[in-house]
Motif scaffolding. Structure first.
Motif, PDB file in Angstrom:
ATOM      1  N   SER A  58       0.806  -1.222   0.000  1.00 28.35           N
ATOM      2  CA  SER A  58       0.000   0.000   0.000  1.00 28.35           C
ATOM      3  C   SER A  58       0.837   1.268   0.000  1.00 28.35           C
ATOM      4  N   GLY A  59       2.105   1.141   0.307  1.00 30.20           N
ATOM      5  CA  GLY A  59       2.963   2.316   0.323  1.00 30.20           C
ATOM      6  C   GLY A  59       2.988   2.998   1.678  1.00 30.20           C
ATOM      7  N   GLN A  60       3.305   4.245   1.654  1.00 28.64           N
ATOM      8  CA  GLN A  60       3.473   4.999   2.903  1.00 28.64           C
ATOM      9  C   GLN A  60       2.122   5.429   3.473  1.00 28.64           C
ATOM     10  N   TRP A  61       2.004   5.293   4.775  1.00 30.00           N
ATOM     11  CA  TRP A  61       0.771   5.684   5.471  1.00 30.00           C
ATOM     12  C   TRP A  61       1.131   6.623   6.614  1.00 30.00           C
ATOM     13  N   CYS A  62       0.542   7.806   6.592  1.00 38.85           N
ATOM     14  CA  CYS A  62       0.850   8.825   7.593  1.00 38.85           C
ATOM     15  C   CYS A  62      -0.434   9.236   8.306  1.00 38.85           C
ATOM     16  N   PRO A  63      -0.688   8.728   9.525  1.00 40.69           N
ATOM     17  CA  PRO A  63      -1.905   9.101  10.242  1.00 40.69           C
ATOM     18  C   PRO A  63      -1.870  10.565  10.647  1.00 40.69           C
ATOM     19  N   LYS A  64      -3.031  11.179  10.788  1.00 42.46           N
ATOM     20  CA  LYS A  64      -3.148  12.563  11.217  1.00 42.46           C
ATOM     21  C   LYS A  64      -4.204  12.668  12.301  1.00 42.46           C
ATOM     22  N   ASN A  65      -4.089  13.695  13.111  1.00 45.22           N
ATOM     23  CA  ASN A  65      -5.090  13.959  14.128  1.00 45.22           C
ATOM     24  C   ASN A  65      -6.332  14.585  13.500  1.00 45.22           C
ATOM     25  N   TYR A  66      -7.428  14.519  14.207  1.00 44.41           N
ATOM     26  CA  TYR A  66      -8.682  15.079  13.706  1.00 44.41           C
ATOM     27  C   TYR A  66      -8.537  16.581  13.450  1.00 44.41           C
ATOM     28  N   THR A  67      -7.689  17.269  14.267  1.00 45.79           N
ATOM     29  CA  THR A  67      -7.510  18.721  14.140  1.00 45.79           C
ATOM     30  C   THR A  67      -6.440  19.091  13.121  1.00 45.79           C
ATOM     31  N   ASN A  68      -5.747  18.071  12.584  1.00 45.01           N
ATOM     32  CA  ASN A  68      -4.636  18.304  11.651  1.00 45.01           C
ATOM     33  C   ASN A  68      -3.517  19.109  12.300  1.00 45.01           C
ATOM     34  N   ARG A  69      -3.378  18.986  13.594  1.00 45.59           N
ATOM     35  CA  ARG A  69      -2.310  19.654  14.336  1.00 45.59           C
ATOM     36  C   ARG A  69      -1.495  18.616  15.096  1.00 45.59           C
ATOM     37  N   TYR A  70      -0.294  19.033  15.530  1.00 43.71           N
ATOM     38  CA  TYR A  70       0.579  18.184  16.335  1.00 43.71           C
ATOM     39  C   TYR A  70       0.804  18.877  17.670  1.00 43.71           C
ATOM     40  N   TYR A  71       0.921  18.075  18.741  1.00 43.82           N
ATOM     41  CA  TYR A  71       0.981  18.658  20.081  1.00 43.82           C
ATOM     42  C   TYR A  71       2.247  18.304  20.843  1.00 43.82           C
TER      43      TYR A  71
END
Length: 739
Positions: free
Chosen positions: A478-491
């Motif tokens: 499937s290749g690269q998979w990059c999960p993200k938060n619902y807010t699209n921010r990092y904490y």
């Protein structure tokens, strides 16, 4: 001369013929005066009358010939008719006698069900639902309410006590109506008497044979055929019934075998089904409603359409008044106060719940039972009403009109005893799709507690920190998979507690990879999630599908201290006439999955979700609660599952066709439905603290990552909330936890 006198003549006697016959002299007649007197008397006397009809004058000519022909034909027809009638009467007598011989005692005919019944009781022993063919017991015309007896006769056969089993007037009237309405003479109205209807209910003495009929429905259709031959057989059977039994016995058989809707066969079952009382106690209005069901039991059933059933009952009351069974005042009083349903019939309580329980038992005790079965269940009708009212309130006040969105609710105790179940927005239904048990949907973030449960069981602390930063994994194929938060921010660096409270995705994936996906799947499965779980890293984000019942049961395992739970609704199953149960369930708690300390720490973390995280809309004033929201990709599913010290409840919301929800997340409307449900569920219950343990704060530096960790290994099991972790484990996890 003497010689001459002594000899016979020489001439033959018959030469000149026979001598003349001398007739005897008539006696002397009466005197002349007497003859005149007799003549005068005959002429003056009155003529004598005679009973003999005068001889018809024989007509002559063509008219006479025609008259004689007609007379001969009429005589022939008459002679043939009475002879044929005599033969027919003999044949009918023989046929009736043959049926008569085979008829049993009247009491043997009162229960004609091919299937048995299933009566479901709630946790308090009250009836709340029925399945199968219900039979409440034998009634007779002497034991039922007089109103009910009169209602049956007034509705079905007002001349019942006066005819011999057949009503020529009724048949002629029915044929006339059928022809006027454009049907065949035997189609539609039948003009059948109660005796004929009883014969039909008895299927003319033919019993169900699975080898002859495909199923019971085919058997019943064959019994109700309206062909001419069938009508003749029915008439013969009716005459035999009239010969064998009294009128009251025939009416008793009819009242016991007639189907009255709602799965109820017989007057007693129907009275219990609709009014919660015996057939001996029903009043005039209730009797009229029961008698009115005979015309169309399914269509007129009060559980299907109460108003239509009441309208039909008003007509029956009028018939009872016309035939002298009620006074006009009694009729009007009953019409103005129509019969209403009992609480059990009104609620048709737990239609979804009852269907689910029936699916969990063997068919020979359920849908195909030939016995009368009684099942005591875990249902709490107060909690069932609470769940139904909560759903109605939210959908009526906060969901746009016309929305096709659906929802489901499950409420259970910590041991898995299901107390309430709503499988859709239509609550008073039965035999429909149950979204609480049959719908398999992606769980979203509501799955995350099982990731954290695995970590806590392995010795992690709720205060251990995870780096919330950009993170990618390469997935084979499937290749690269990059999960993200619902807010699209990092904490940045966040504790496990905060990551769960705010439902951050990247820390959950990192933690799952650290402890091992296989171990997460095992923990979730041991908690009762039996659906196939995803193999990839998206497992941590709820990519797998599960039912609401499974998820709620898994959360119950967290509340009870870490033991698995098998949700159950059946407490006891027994046959009606037996005292000893055939099936019994005391608890749904199974083996331990995680240690009690880990479960109590997880509860402490989940309490923060409602106190100040994504589940704040689920807060219960003055009462501790723990839970987790969940929203799947594109908001196709929204969940909220949580618990107090007393009950666990789960809510799912979405569309049946997977249409995305608009502006809805698990922390929104599902959390509000959950809150409204739990507020009602806990009415009158004292507030109790959650079984949770606050961990000791640990100040621990997380080293800089030195290696990229591609294949995370299972972390050794340790106790003490993460204290005493070895350097080797720290080095292995640096790449996952970051700075």
């Amino acid at each position: 001369m003497a010689q001459k006198r002594g000899r016979k003549p020489l001439v033959a006697d018959k030469r000149y013929g026979n001598p003349p016959v001398r007739r005897p002299k008539k006696p002397k007649s009466k005197s002349k005066n007497k003859r005149l007197f007799g003549l005068f008397k005959r002429r003056t006397a009155k003529p004598k009358t005679s009973n003999r009809a005068p001889k018809r004058q024989v007509r002559r000519g063509p008219l006479g010939w025609l008259w004689r022909l007609i007379s001969w034909c009429v005589g022939l027809v008459w002679r043939m008719t009475w002879r044929a009638a005599a033969v027919l009467a003999a044949i009918i007598g023989i046929a009736v006698g043959n049926v008569y011989i085979g008829l049993p005692e009247a009491r043997a005919l009162v229960d004609g069900r091919a299937r048995g019944s299933v009566t479901l009781l709630d946790r308090n022993g009250e009836v709340y639902a029925w399945r199968g063919d219900q039979f409440g017991g034998v009634v007779t015309t002497d034991t039922v309410s007089p109103h009910l007896k009169h209602a049956f006769v007034a509705t079905e056969d007002k001349r019942f006590y006066g005819h011999f089993g057949l009503s020529p007037r009724g048949v002629a009237s029915a044929i006339r109506i059928n022809l006027r309405e454009g049907r065949g003479p035997l189609s539609g109205h039948g003009g059948s008497t109660i005796t004929q209807q009883t014969a039909k209910l008895l299927c003319l003495g033919v019993e169900f044979d699975p080898k002859q009929w495909k199923n019971e429905a085919a058997y019943e259709r064959d019994c109700r055929r309206g062909s001419l031959g069938r009508k003749i057989k029915e008439a013969i059977y009716a005459l035999a019934l009239e010969t064998k039994y009294s009128k009251d016995e025939i009416l008793s058989i009819y009242m016991n075998r007639a189907y009255l809707g709602g799965g109820a066969y017989g007057a007693e079952a129907a009275a219990q089904r609709y009014f919660g009382k015996s057939a001996s106690q029903v009043n005039a209005a209730e009797s009229a409603m029961l008698a009115g069901l005979l015309t169309a039991p399914s269509t007129l059933s009060p559980t299907s359409n109460l108003q239509r059933s009441q309208d039909r009952a008003a007509t029956v009351l009028r018939l009872m008044e016309e035939q002298g069974y009620l006074t006009e005042a009694e009729m009007r009083a009953s019409q103005q106060s129509p019969a209403t349903l009992s609480k059990a019939a009104q609620a048709r309580a737990g239609g979804y719940f009852a269907d689910w329980v029936m699916d969990t038992i063997p068919d020979f005790f359920g849908q195909e039972t030939t016995e009368d079965v009684v099942i005591r269940t875990t249902l709490d009708q107060r909690l069932q009403t609470a769940a139904e009212e909560a759903m109605d309130q939210i959908f009526s006040t906060k969901v746009r009109a016309g929305s096709k969105a659906q929802a489901a609710i499950v409420v259970m105790s910590a041991d898995g005893a299901v107390r309430a179940m709503v499988g859709g927005r239509q609550t008073r239904v039965s035999g429909v799709f149950n979204r609480a048990t049959q719908a398999k949907r992606q769980t979203g973030s509501s799955f995350k507690p099982f990731v954290y449960a695995t970590a806590l069981e392995l010795g992690y602390s709720p205060f251990d920190q995870v780096r919330d930063a950009e993170y990618c994994l390469h997935i084979a194929g499937s290749g690269q998979w990059c999960p993200k938060n619902y807010t699209n921010r990092y904490y940045g660096d966040v504790t496990m507690t905060r990551a769960l409270r705010d439902s951050l995705n990247i820390p959950a994936v990192k933690l799952s990879e650290a402890v091992g996906r296989d171990l997460v799947r095992k923990v979730a499965g041991d908690f009762g999630i039996e659906s196939d779980l995803a193999d990839g890293p998206a497992l941590a984000l709820g990519a797998s599908e599960s039912s609401l019942l499974e998820m709620t049961g898994a959360y119950a395992g967290i509340l009870n201290g870490g033991s698995s739970v098998a949700p159950y609704g059946l407490v006891e199953l027994k046959l009606l006439q037996d005292n000893d149960p055939l099936i019994q369930t005391e608890s749904g708690i199974g083996e331990r999955v995680i240690q009690r300390g880990a479960a109590q720490q997880l509860t402490w973390m989940m309490e923060k979700v409602i106190a100040g995280g994504t589940g704040t809309r689920a807060q219960l004033p003055g009462r501790q609660a723990a839970g987790k929201s969940g929203t799947t990709q594109a908001a196709r599913d929204a969940w909220f599952i949580g618990f107090t010290a007393d009950y666990v409840a789960g809510v799912w919301m979405g569309y049946d066709d997977n249409t995305p929800l608009t502006g809805v997340t698990g922390g929104g409307l599902p959390a509000e439905i959950w809150r409204e449900t739990m507020l009602r569920v806990h009415e009158g219950l004292p507030a109790r603290p959650l079984p949770m343990r606050e961990p000791q704060p640990i100040a621990r530096e997380i080293p800089q990552p030195t290696v990229r960790y591609e294949q995370p290994r299972e972390r050794p099991r340790e106790q003490g909330g993460g204290q005493g972790l070895g350097r080797a484990i720290d080095n292995v996890l640096r790449g996952i936890f970051g700075n």
